[in-house]
Design a protein around this motif. Structure first.
Motif, PDB file in Angstrom:
ATOM      1  N   ALA A 370       0.835  -1.193   0.000  1.00 36.26           N
ATOM      2  CA  ALA A 370       0.000   0.000   0.000  1.00 36.26           C
ATOM      3  C   ALA A 370       0.871   1.243   0.000  1.00 36.26           C
ATOM      4  O   ALA A 370       2.026   1.221   0.432  1.00 36.26           O
ATOM      5  N   ALA A 371       0.291   2.347  -0.475  1.00 30.43           N
ATOM      6  CA  ALA A 371       1.037   3.605  -0.495  1.00 30.43           C
ATOM      7  C   ALA A 371       1.387   4.068   0.911  1.00 30.43           C
ATOM      8  O   ALA A 371       2.308   4.874   1.093  1.00 30.43           O
ATOM      9  N   GLU A 372       0.703   3.535   1.917  1.00 28.72           N
ATOM     10  CA  GLU A 372       0.990   3.908   3.304  1.00 28.72           C
ATOM     11  C   GLU A 372       2.393   3.499   3.745  1.00 28.72           C
ATOM     12  O   GLU A 372       2.855   3.914   4.816  1.00 28.72           O
ATOM     13  N   ILE A 373       3.070   2.693   2.935  1.00 25.30           N
ATOM     14  CA  ILE A 373       4.412   2.256   3.316  1.00 25.30           C
ATOM     15  C   ILE A 373       5.344   3.441   3.552  1.00 25.30           C
ATOM     16  O   ILE A 373       6.213   3.399   4.432  1.00 25.30           O
ATOM     17  N   VAL A 374       5.162   4.531   2.801  1.00 23.71           N
ATOM     18  CA  VAL A 374       6.046   5.685   2.979  1.00 23.71           C
ATOM     19  C   VAL A 374       5.728   6.445   4.258  1.00 23.71           C
ATOM     20  O   VAL A 374       6.549   7.249   4.725  1.00 23.71           O
ATOM     21  N   GLN A 375       4.554   6.208   4.842  1.00 23.06           N
ATOM     22  CA  GLN A 375       4.186   6.879   6.081  1.00 23.06           C
ATOM     23  C   GLN A 375       4.890   6.284   7.299  1.00 23.06           C
ATOM     24  O   GLN A 375       4.804   6.836   8.392  1.00 23.06           O
TER      25      GLN A 375
END
Length: 618
Positions: A370-375
């Motif tokens: 998921a794009a949340e990985i960078v968070q």
């Protein structure tokens, strides 16, 4: 704020190379009070981050590295040059080996390593600011801001991430400072220091390929804002070209080793083929800037989310995102209004996080990513350093207007710094609370305490999903977790006392739930008589390929060993005693029969009926 005279470049003769040439840094050495303040700041933030790290425990990659290191008696090339999820990190592997063999599963050793690495990174940051700002007391402002903002917090408090992030930060800061000193003086020792910084950084993480890139960018910025004085670009190139060539050679050698050992980027051998399962590049960019970088620059995110077994993720409310936007806009407005030629510096800084986005998109995006990985913020650990370098260049750039206006900005700067510290404190405390949720600790510590009183071997089994997922195989096995831990029974493929272990590390007596059965044999009072080269005993049905538990009820004529295997799969060797007994054997594979082979001096044995299936609590 400094006066105009402090910010003007000091001219010197770049062509003069004799012993009379004065080192530009010698004219503005930091006062002892500035040095003492740097030490206090670095130690204070090291203590703070170590306190945050102490709330956690061994988590995910920590357990993988620990188990792998414990399996090696010495830190040999098989460990140091191993591929860890797409990373080549011999330096980190060496530190993992030290922890695994000094005090297995004792988190105090990783904490000491984190603290030492944080001290080194802090010292390198202070040296970089010292060089860029010529030792002026104002360097304390960006130093505090760099160490305070939570952008570097997760990577500096998770052991496995800290083994990558803190050496990267230290190497990058040291390289920047040495490159600037090399351009100022042309002295060979600064070239050697810059090359060594790149080489050492590459021992810990492949992102250190950016070390000379950032050093070059800061050098260009240093010249652009006028800090080079009369040193022309031609002279700068002449003084630094050997260092660039040497770093290029280091990168070529490292790339060759990386291609041989790893041969790919990221944690997956290949991308998934299912369309729409990977985050788009624009989604990664959006999450990086809006939810990761911008809020943390303002001291956010204040709030963290966590999906076990994942790490904490920045989850800023809209108000904190707006606070970050205001902080960025305020710094930019101050810089453009009071300093000359700083717009290009901040433009380059604004683009820098895209490098991490590209690395994530290439190396980490895959099915179920998921794009949340960078968070999680661990992909931006060196960005505070880049911000600090840009702030130092802005502070050292020539002023616009009079020094009176600069002095009027001092009270506002103090207020902003205090607000940043307060905001960062909130984020640090909430992060520590979230980070303190450690299912691996809740599982392992009670288990270790219980196992001190157990003598029977422990059957190898999967760890709870909250600790490690099967995707990490073979590290998700109990044998990997407990590798090298003294004073506990061995973890093997057999036992006489089967137990299952729950998520809280509690042992529960277990039995085999029969999915297939070894039927009663044809010989009365014996069942299946096995001697010589062994015998294949048919089951009452087929087994698919997976782990199975065989309850072997046997009678042996002497002490020895028994080899047990399915039709397809490896053999498990089990010690047996003379007489009647029951042993529980873990086998991997598939088939319709079990082959039993006497070994180790055992003449023959009788095999009775018994279940084949999986362990379940009684």
């Amino acid at each position: 704020m400094p006066s105009d005279a402090d910010t003007q470049p000091r001219a010197h003769d770049p062509a003069h190379t004799g012993p009379q040439r004065r080192d530009p840094g010698e004219a503005a050495r930091p006062a002892p009070r500035v040095v003492a303040a740097c030490v206090v700041i670095i130690v204070a933030f090291t203590v703070l981050r170590t306190w945050v790290a102490a709330a956690g425990w061994f988590y995910w990659d920590d357990l993988i590295l620990h188990g792998r290191a414990a399996a090696h008696r010495l830190p040999d090339p098989g460990l140091l040059l191993s591929d860890h999820d797409g990373h080549l990190m011999p330096g980190g592997m060496a530190l993992a080996w030290v922890a695994a063999h000094t005090a297995p599963l004792d988190f105090r050793v990783p904490l000491v390593q984190i603290a030492v690495l944080q001290l080194l990174a802090g010292a390198a940051l202070a040296r970089m600011l010292w060089v860029l700002l010529r030792g002026r007391p104002v360097l304390l402002v960006p130093l505090v801001a760099i160490l305070a903002i939570p952008l570097g917090l997760p990577a500096a408090t998770w052991w496995a991430a800290a083994l990558n992030a803190l050496p990267l930060t230290a190497a990058m800061a040291w390289s920047v400072a040495s490159t600037i000193r090399l351009a100022e003086t042309g002295r060979r020792r600064h070239a050697v220091a810059a090359v060594l910084a790149t080489a050492v950084g590459l021992l810990f993480v492949e992102k250190s390929v950016l070390v000379p890139v950032v050093a070059a960018a800061v050098l260009v910025g240093w010249w652009w804002v006028g800090r080079s004085g009369s040193v022309t670009p031609r002279v700068i190139w002449k003084r630094t070209r050997v260092a660039w060539a040497a770093q290029g050679a280091v990168l070529v050698v490292w790339a060759a080793v990386f291609l041989v050992v790893v041969g790919r980027l990221g944690g997956r051998a290949s991308f998934g083929e299912v369309e729409g399962t990977r985050p788009g590049f624009l989604d990664l960019v959006d999450h990086t800037y809006r939810l990761a970088v911008i809020p943390t620059v303002g001291g956010g995110p204040w709030r963290w989310d966590r999906w076990h077994p994942g790490p904490p993720m920045a989850d800023p409310p809209v108000s904190v995102v707006l606070l970050g936007v205001l902080a960025c806009a305020g710094v930019l407005a101050w810089s453009l209004a009071t300093r000359r030629r700083t717009g290009a510096v901040w433009a380059a800084v604004a683009l820098y996080p895209l490098l991490s986005v590209v690395l994530v998109a290439v190396g980490r995006a895959g099915p179920d990513t998921a794009a949340e990985i960078v968070q999680t913020l661990r992909y931006h650990p060196e960005f505070p350093l880049v911000l600090g370098a840009a702030a130092a260049l802005a502070l050292s750039a020539p002023r616009r207007g009079t020094s009176t206006a600069g002095r009027r900005s001092v009270p506002a700067g103090v207020v902003v710094l205090i607000a940043l510290l307060a905001s960062s404190a909130v984020s640090t405390l909430t992060y520590r609370t979230t980070w303190s949720e450690q299912p691996s600790r809740d599982y392992a510590l009670p288990l270790l305490e219980t196992l001190r009183d157990r003598s029977a071997p422990l059957l190898d089994q999967d760890l709870p999903l909250e600790v490690l997922l099967p995707v990490t195989a073979p590290s998700h096995r109990l044998s990997s977790l407990l590798a090298g831990v003294p004073g506990i029974p061995p973890v093997t493929g057999w036992t006489t006392d089967p137990v299952v272990i729950d998520a809280l590390g509690t042992l529960h007596p277990a039995e085999v739930a029969a999915l297939r059965t070894i039927p009663q044999g044809p010989e009365p009072g014996c069942g299946y008589r096995v001697s010589g080269g062994g015998a294949r005993i048919p089951l009452d049905g087929p087994l698919i390929d997976r782990d199975w538990m065989v309850q072997l009820n046997l009678f042996a004529d002497a002490q020895g060993e028994v080899g047990v295997r399915l039709d397809e799969g490896g053999e498990t060797t089990v010690p047996v005693s003379a007489g009647l007994g029951t042993v529980y054997v873990r086998v991997e594979g598939s088939g319709t029969g079990v082959t039993v082979t006497p070994e180790g001096g055992l003449g023959e044995l009788c095999i009775g009926s018994g279940p084949v299936g999986v362990l379940v609590p009684r």
